[in-house]
Design an enzyme around this catalytic site. Structure first.
Site, short mmCIF file in Angstrom:
data_model
loop_
_atom_site.label_atom_id
_atom_site.label_comp_id
_atom_site.label_asym_id
_atom_site.label_seq_id
_atom_site.Cartn_x
_atom_site.Cartn_y
_atom_site.Cartn_z
N ALA A 66 0.87 -1.18 0.00
CA ALA A 66 0.00 0.00 0.00
C ALA A 66 0.91 1.22 0.00
CB ALA A 66 -0.87 -0.02 1.25
N GLY A 109 0.57 -4.90 0.96
CA GLY A 109 -0.65 -4.92 0.14
C GLY A 109 -0.42 -5.58 -1.22
N GLU A 112 -0.81 -9.17 -0.59
CA GLU A 112 -2.23 -9.39 -0.30
C GLU A 112 -3.06 -9.34 -1.58
OE1 GLU A 112 -1.97 -6.20 2.72
OE2 GLU A 112 -2.92 -7.62 4.08
N GLU A 132 4.80 -5.10 7.02
CA GLU A 132 4.11 -3.98 7.70
C GLU A 132 4.60 -3.78 9.12
OE1 GLU A 132 2.55 -6.38 5.93
OE2 GLU A 132 0.92 -5.54 4.74
N1 CO8 Z 1 4.63 3.18 -0.73
C1 CO8 Z 1 5.04 4.34 -1.30
N2 CO8 Z 1 6.16 4.46 -2.02
C2 CO8 Z 1 6.92 3.35 -2.15
C3 CO8 Z 1 6.57 2.12 -1.58
C4 CO8 Z 1 5.35 2.05 -0.84
N3 CO8 Z 1 4.90 0.90 -0.29
N4 CO8 Z 1 7.53 1.21 -1.88
C5 CO8 Z 1 8.46 1.86 -2.61
N5 CO8 Z 1 8.10 3.15 -2.78
C6 CO8 Z 1 8.82 4.21 -3.51
C7 CO8 Z 1 10.04 4.65 -2.73
O1 CO8 Z 1 9.66 5.61 -1.74
C8 CO8 Z 1 10.88 5.23 -3.83
O2 CO8 Z 1 10.38 6.51 -4.16
P1 CO8 Z 1 11.38 7.78 -4.28
O3 CO8 Z 1 12.27 7.43 -5.44
O4 CO8 Z 1 10.46 8.93 -4.53
O5 CO8 Z 1 12.14 7.83 -2.99
C9 CO8 Z 1 10.59 4.32 -5.02
O6 CO8 Z 1 9.36 3.66 -4.72
C10 CO8 Z 1 11.65 3.24 -5.22
O7 CO8 Z 1 11.80 2.56 -3.99
P2 CO8 Z 1 13.22 2.30 -3.30
O8 CO8 Z 1 14.18 3.39 -3.63
O9 CO8 Z 1 12.98 2.01 -1.84
O10 CO8 Z 1 13.68 0.97 -4.07
P3 CO8 Z 1 14.68 -0.15 -3.55
O11 CO8 Z 1 14.96 -1.02 -4.73
O12 CO8 Z 1 15.83 0.45 -2.82
O13 CO8 Z 1 13.82 -1.00 -2.45
C11 CO8 Z 1 11.87 -2.12 -1.60
C12 CO8 Z 1 12.70 -1.73 -2.83
C13 CO8 Z 1 12.65 -3.11 -0.72
C14 CO8 Z 1 10.60 -2.79 -2.09
C15 CO8 Z 1 11.54 -0.86 -0.78
O14 CO8 Z 1 11.00 0.12 -1.65
C16 CO8 Z 1 10.55 -1.06 0.33
O15 CO8 Z 1 10.89 -1.60 1.37
N6 CO8 Z 1 9.27 -0.62 0.15
C17 CO8 Z 1 8.26 -0.65 1.14
C18 CO8 Z 1 7.73 -2.05 1.35
C19 CO8 Z 1 6.68 -2.06 2.42
O16 CO8 Z 1 6.92 -1.75 3.56
N7 CO8 Z 1 5.43 -2.43 2.05
C20 CO8 Z 1 4.33 -2.49 2.95
C21 CO8 Z 1 3.57 -1.22 2.90
S1 CO8 Z 1 2.24 -1.15 4.11
C22 CO8 Z 1 1.04 -2.10 3.44
O17 CO8 Z 1 1.14 -2.61 2.36
C23 CO8 Z 1 -0.20 -2.26 4.27
C24 CO8 Z 1 -1.27 -2.99 3.48
C25 CO8 Z 1 -2.55 -2.99 4.22
C26 CO8 Z 1 -3.28 -1.69 4.08
C27 CO8 Z 1 -4.67 -1.82 4.50
C28 CO8 Z 1 -5.28 -0.47 4.87
C29 CO8 Z 1 -6.63 -0.62 5.50
#
Ligand code: CO8
Length: 258
Positions: A66, A109, A112, A132
């Protein structure tokens, strides 16, 4: 085709191919993606020429979760009051099958969403996780429930509590994905598989999907009764008569969907 901003939708014969398309955010799922995905799937479900959908992302990310930036400032009242992301239930309400073709990250997400599809084909670079907890939250779109059902409590619990990712090999071994496909072939193989499904009698496809899904919702005895009723019901269709006649006459069946 409507003018979507965050997804690409194309028809490949009887298969609707939906590609998540927010590369700058690794396909993070925000409210716009959700709205467009629901619209595309509802259109697919209503279109008689389409028999199966494929949902995919990019080679680097199916979806990295998400959208954290969208959720960051929200409080309980907004989350609960708007039932944030509750709309994802409409994806599992799709009656025709959806195949997830997952390459790269399927996190939070994203994992999911893949699990909401009917089965997952994984590229050899796929990585699944529920990270998460590292954000001090939890899965919120069914992950704790579907992952536990798919891979069992031990792995689901470890993944949810530590955020550890599972690679494609482990995901296949654990039953999370049906098969691993080389990255370069993933989308073509998913479309081929979806084309096979779309070539089956439409009512039988819906019935098969519904009865396998029932295995997650009911006791064994109820599920078996449900299966038998649907099985009996399919004998009221024209396609059952055609399918069995075609087998006996050694020719392919021609379906009417009736
Ligand atoms: N949300 C927003 N932006 C994201 C997300 C995300 N989940 N994942 C990556 N991005 C963005 C980064 O911020 C970055 O943007 P910018 O260039 O502007 O800084 C761009 O995508 C590229 O990402 P990275 O530079 O981090 O790329 P890497 O190759 O270094 O890393 C990863 C890749 C490991 C996937 C890393 O991006 C990461 O850890 N992402 C987050 C993963 C995460 O924590 N996901 C869970 C999110 S919470 C969730 O999903 C809850 C679901 C349930 C919701 C229900 C609500 C009711």
């Amino acid at each position: 085709m409507p003018d979507y901003q965050t997804i690409l939708v194309e028809q490949r014969g009887p298969v609707t191919l939906i590609t998540l398309n927010r590369p700058q955010a690794l396909n993070a799922l925000n409210s716009q993606v959700l709205a467009e995905l629901i619209a595309a799937l509802e259109a697919f479900d209503a279109e008689d020429t389409q028999g199966c959908a494929v949902l995919t992302g990019s080679e680097k990310a199916f979806a990295a979760g998400a959208d954290i930036k969208e959720m960051q400032a929200m409080g309980f009242a907004e989350m609960y009051g708007t039932n944030h992301f509750g709309g994802y239930d409409r994806i599992t309400a799709t009656r025709k099958p959806i195949v997830a073709a997952v390459a790269g990250y399927a996190l939070g997400g994203g994992c999911e969403l893949a699990m909401m599809c009917d089965f997952i084909l994984a590229a050899d670079n796929a990585k699944f996780g529920q990270p998460e907890i590292k954000l001090a939250v939890s899965p919120g779109m069914g992950g704790s429930q579907r992952l536990a059902r798919a891979v069992g409590k031990a792995k689901a619990m470890e993944m949810c509590l530590t955020g550890r990712m599972m690679d494609a090999e482990e995901a296949e071994r654990s039953g999370l994905v049906s098969r691993i496909v080389p990255l370069a072939d993933l989308v073509e193989e998913a479309v081929r598989t979806a084309t096979t499904i779309a070539g089956m009698a439409p009512l039988a496809v819906k019935a098969n999907k519904e009865m396998v899904d029932a295995a997650y919702e009911t006791t064994l005895a109820q599920g078996i009764r449900f299966e038998r009723r649907l099985f009996h019901g399919l004998f009221g269709t024209e396609d059952q008569k055609e399918g069995m006649a075609a087998f006996v006459e050694k020719r392919p069946g021609k379906w009417t969907g009736k």
